[in-house]
Design an enzyme around this catalytic site. Sequence first.
Site, PDB file in Angstrom:
ATOM      1  N   ASN A   1       0.862  -1.183   0.000  1.00  0.00           N
ATOM      2  CA  ASN A   1       0.000   0.000   0.000  1.00  0.00           C
ATOM      3  C   ASN A   1       0.897   1.231   0.000  1.00  0.00           C
ATOM      4  O   ASN A   1       1.489   1.587   1.016  1.00  0.00           O
ATOM      5  CB  ASN A   1      -0.904  -0.013   1.234  1.00  0.00           C
ATOM      6  CG  ASN A   1      -1.755   1.239   1.340  1.00  0.00           C
ATOM      7  OD1 ASN A   1      -1.909   1.990   0.379  1.00  0.00           O
ATOM      8  ND2 ASN A   1      -2.329   1.470   2.518  1.00  0.00           N
ATOM      9  N   TRP A   2       0.988   1.883  -1.169  1.00  0.00           N
ATOM     10  CA  TRP A   2       1.895   3.027  -1.301  1.00  0.00           C
ATOM     11  C   TRP A   2       1.369   4.277  -0.611  1.00  0.00           C
ATOM     12  O   TRP A   2       2.103   5.250  -0.446  1.00  0.00           O
ATOM     13  CB  TRP A   2       2.134   3.341  -2.776  1.00  0.00           C
ATOM     14  CG  TRP A   2       2.818   2.260  -3.533  1.00  0.00           C
ATOM     15  CD1 TRP A   2       3.256   1.044  -3.063  1.00  0.00           C
ATOM     16  CD2 TRP A   2       3.145   2.282  -4.927  1.00  0.00           C
ATOM     17  NE1 TRP A   2       3.834   0.326  -4.075  1.00  0.00           N
ATOM     18  CE2 TRP A   2       3.778   1.055  -5.231  1.00  0.00           C
ATOM     19  CE3 TRP A   2       2.951   3.214  -5.946  1.00  0.00           C
ATOM     20  CZ2 TRP A   2       4.227   0.743  -6.511  1.00  0.00           C
ATOM     21  CZ3 TRP A   2       3.397   2.907  -7.227  1.00  0.00           C
ATOM     22  CH2 TRP A   2       4.034   1.686  -7.503  1.00  0.00           C
ATOM     23  N   LYS A   3       0.094   4.306  -0.274  1.00  0.00           N
ATOM     24  CA  LYS A   3      -0.529   5.483   0.325  1.00  0.00           C
ATOM     25  C   LYS A   3      -0.300   6.703  -0.587  1.00  0.00           C
ATOM     26  O   LYS A   3      -0.317   6.550  -1.811  1.00  0.00           O
ATOM     27  CB  LYS A   3      -0.041   5.686   1.761  1.00  0.00           C
ATOM     28  CG  LYS A   3      -0.252   4.427   2.608  1.00  0.00           C
ATOM     29  CD  LYS A   3       0.034   4.628   4.066  1.00  0.00           C
ATOM     30  CE  LYS A   3      -0.190   3.327   4.832  1.00  0.00           C
ATOM     31  NZ  LYS A   3      -0.005   3.494   6.286  1.00  0.00           N
TER      32      LYS A   3
ATOM     33  N   HIS B   1      -9.434   1.101   5.471  1.00  0.00           N
ATOM     34  CA  HIS B   1      -8.141   1.319   6.122  1.00  0.00           C
ATOM     35  C   HIS B   1      -8.320   2.283   7.290  1.00  0.00           C
ATOM     36  O   HIS B   1      -9.150   3.194   7.255  1.00  0.00           O
ATOM     37  CB  HIS B   1      -7.135   1.887   5.113  1.00  0.00           C
ATOM     38  CG  HIS B   1      -5.727   1.847   5.595  1.00  0.00           C
ATOM     39  ND1 HIS B   1      -5.220   2.790   6.471  1.00  0.00           N
ATOM     40  CD2 HIS B   1      -4.710   0.977   5.349  1.00  0.00           C
ATOM     41  CE1 HIS B   1      -3.957   2.500   6.729  1.00  0.00           C
ATOM     42  NE2 HIS B   1      -3.615   1.412   6.069  1.00  0.00           N
TER      43      HIS B   1
ATOM     44  N   GLU C   1      -6.725   4.738   8.251  1.00  0.00           N
ATOM     45  CA  GLU C   1      -6.560   6.156   7.915  1.00  0.00           C
ATOM     46  C   GLU C   1      -7.832   6.714   7.290  1.00  0.00           C
ATOM     47  O   GLU C   1      -8.158   7.894   7.491  1.00  0.00           O
ATOM     48  CB  GLU C   1      -5.356   6.310   6.979  1.00  0.00           C
ATOM     49  CG  GLU C   1      -4.047   6.041   7.703  1.00  0.00           C
ATOM     50  CD  GLU C   1      -2.900   5.666   6.789  1.00  0.00           C
ATOM     51  OE1 GLU C   1      -1.816   5.368   7.321  1.00  0.00           O
ATOM     52  OE2 GLU C   1      -3.091   5.641   5.550  1.00  0.00           O
TER      53      GLU C   1
ATOM     54  N   GLU D   1      -4.970  -4.948  10.783  1.00  0.00           N
ATOM     55  CA  GLU D   1      -3.962  -3.930  11.022  1.00  0.00           C
ATOM     56  C   GLU D   1      -4.249  -3.237  12.353  1.00  0.00           C
ATOM     57  O   GLU D   1      -5.046  -2.306  12.410  1.00  0.00           O
ATOM     58  CB  GLU D   1      -3.967  -2.892   9.894  1.00  0.00           C
ATOM     59  CG  GLU D   1      -3.473  -3.431   8.570  1.00  0.00           C
ATOM     60  CD  GLU D   1      -3.052  -2.296   7.639  1.00  0.00           C
ATOM     61  OE1 GLU D   1      -1.915  -2.312   7.172  1.00  0.00           O
ATOM     62  OE2 GLU D   1      -3.865  -1.394   7.405  1.00  0.00           O
TER      63      GLU D   1
ATOM     64  N   GLY E   1       2.824   2.286  11.267  1.00  0.00           N
ATOM     65  CA  GLY E   1       3.766   3.393  11.142  1.00  0.00           C
ATOM     66  C   GLY E   1       4.396   3.844  12.441  1.00  0.00           C
ATOM     67  O   GLY E   1       5.017   4.906  12.499  1.00  0.00           O
TER      68      GLY E   1
ATOM     69  N   SER F   1       3.717  -2.178  10.639  1.00  0.00           N
ATOM     70  CA  SER F   1       5.170  -2.201  10.820  1.00  0.00           C
ATOM     71  C   SER F   1       5.782  -3.536  10.390  1.00  0.00           C
ATOM     72  O   SER F   1       6.684  -4.067  11.039  1.00  0.00           O
ATOM     73  CB  SER F   1       5.547  -1.866  12.264  1.00  0.00           C
ATOM     74  OG  SER F   1       5.114  -0.561  12.603  1.00  0.00           O
TER      75      SER F   1
ATOM     76  N   GLY G   1       2.958  -1.222   4.454  1.00  0.00           N
ATOM     77  CA  GLY G   1       2.892   0.211   4.212  1.00  0.00           C
ATOM     78  C   GLY G   1       4.249   0.780   3.840  1.00  0.00           C
ATOM     79  O   GLY G   1       4.724   0.634   2.724  1.00  0.00           O
ATOM     80  N   GLY G   2       4.907   1.440   4.796  1.00  0.00           N
ATOM     81  CA  GLY G   2       6.158   2.140   4.520  1.00  0.00           C
ATOM     82  C   GLY G   2       7.221   1.278   3.882  1.00  0.00           C
ATOM     83  O   GLY G   2       7.944   1.725   2.980  1.00  0.00           O
TER      84      GLY G   2
END
Length: 272
Positions: A22-24, A114, A116, A184, A190, A230, A251-252
């Site tokens: 997931n590049w966000k 998600h 967010e 998640e 994150g 993470s 994610g990151g």
Amino acid sequence: MAAVDPQASAAHRGRTPLIAGNWKMNLDHLQAVAFVQKLHWALKDAKHEDGTVEVAVFPPFTDIRTVQTLIDADKIPFSLGGQDLSAQDSGAYTGEISGAFLKKLDCGYVIIGHSERRQYHAESDEVVASKVQAALRHDLAPVICVGETLEQREESGPTAVSVAQLRTAVEGVPAGADIVVAYEPVWAIGTGEVASPGQAQEVCAALRAVIAEKMGEDAAARTRVLYGGSVKSANIASFMREPDVDGALVGGASLLVDEFAAIIRFQKHVGV
């Protein structure tokens, strides 16, 4: 307890492990081209393209057409997905993206619910459920995200919030529908904090039980349940050893070619 073969955990039950990036809101369309090419080369060099793991990328909407063209032209074996969609199919909904648009761009997946989106866009469980139905109308497999905050975990226990979110999300979903569930924990996204493999397994098992309850045992047996929060190459194999963890929503770390490639190659870089 003896260690479980991480390759066998999901695949031997008929569930192909899914590693999803997931590049966000990162990477423009030119950066996306460079990233996908580098990831493809990294995995080819490692002779990893053997079908034992499905790789999916979820770029921003403005990148999807470019990434689709690259995947098609170079025959790159990556699946493609959107990061969200509208509950509506078309109409006067400025800024919204229809599932029909994603399907025309060869997306197979779409992330829904998600944390967010729930936090910053006030998406309720009912909104998430309506988006799940929209995805299914357009033959997209929804990646249904669930998870609790640290406060919720302390108040309600480890599974209550995620179970309630998923029950609402799959209400009325037919038994034959193709869905993915992603656990998640909000407190691990994150933050550098991460659930232990045992904590992830406890929740993922409870989520699979919800699928069995709502959609039947066959659906529960084939539905992939992912862990996210993470995730990195140093911990992915420990999660993949758990019997109800079928992959990861990353994610990151999915924005770092070498790190994401190492996560995808979890079967190779950790001894069994």
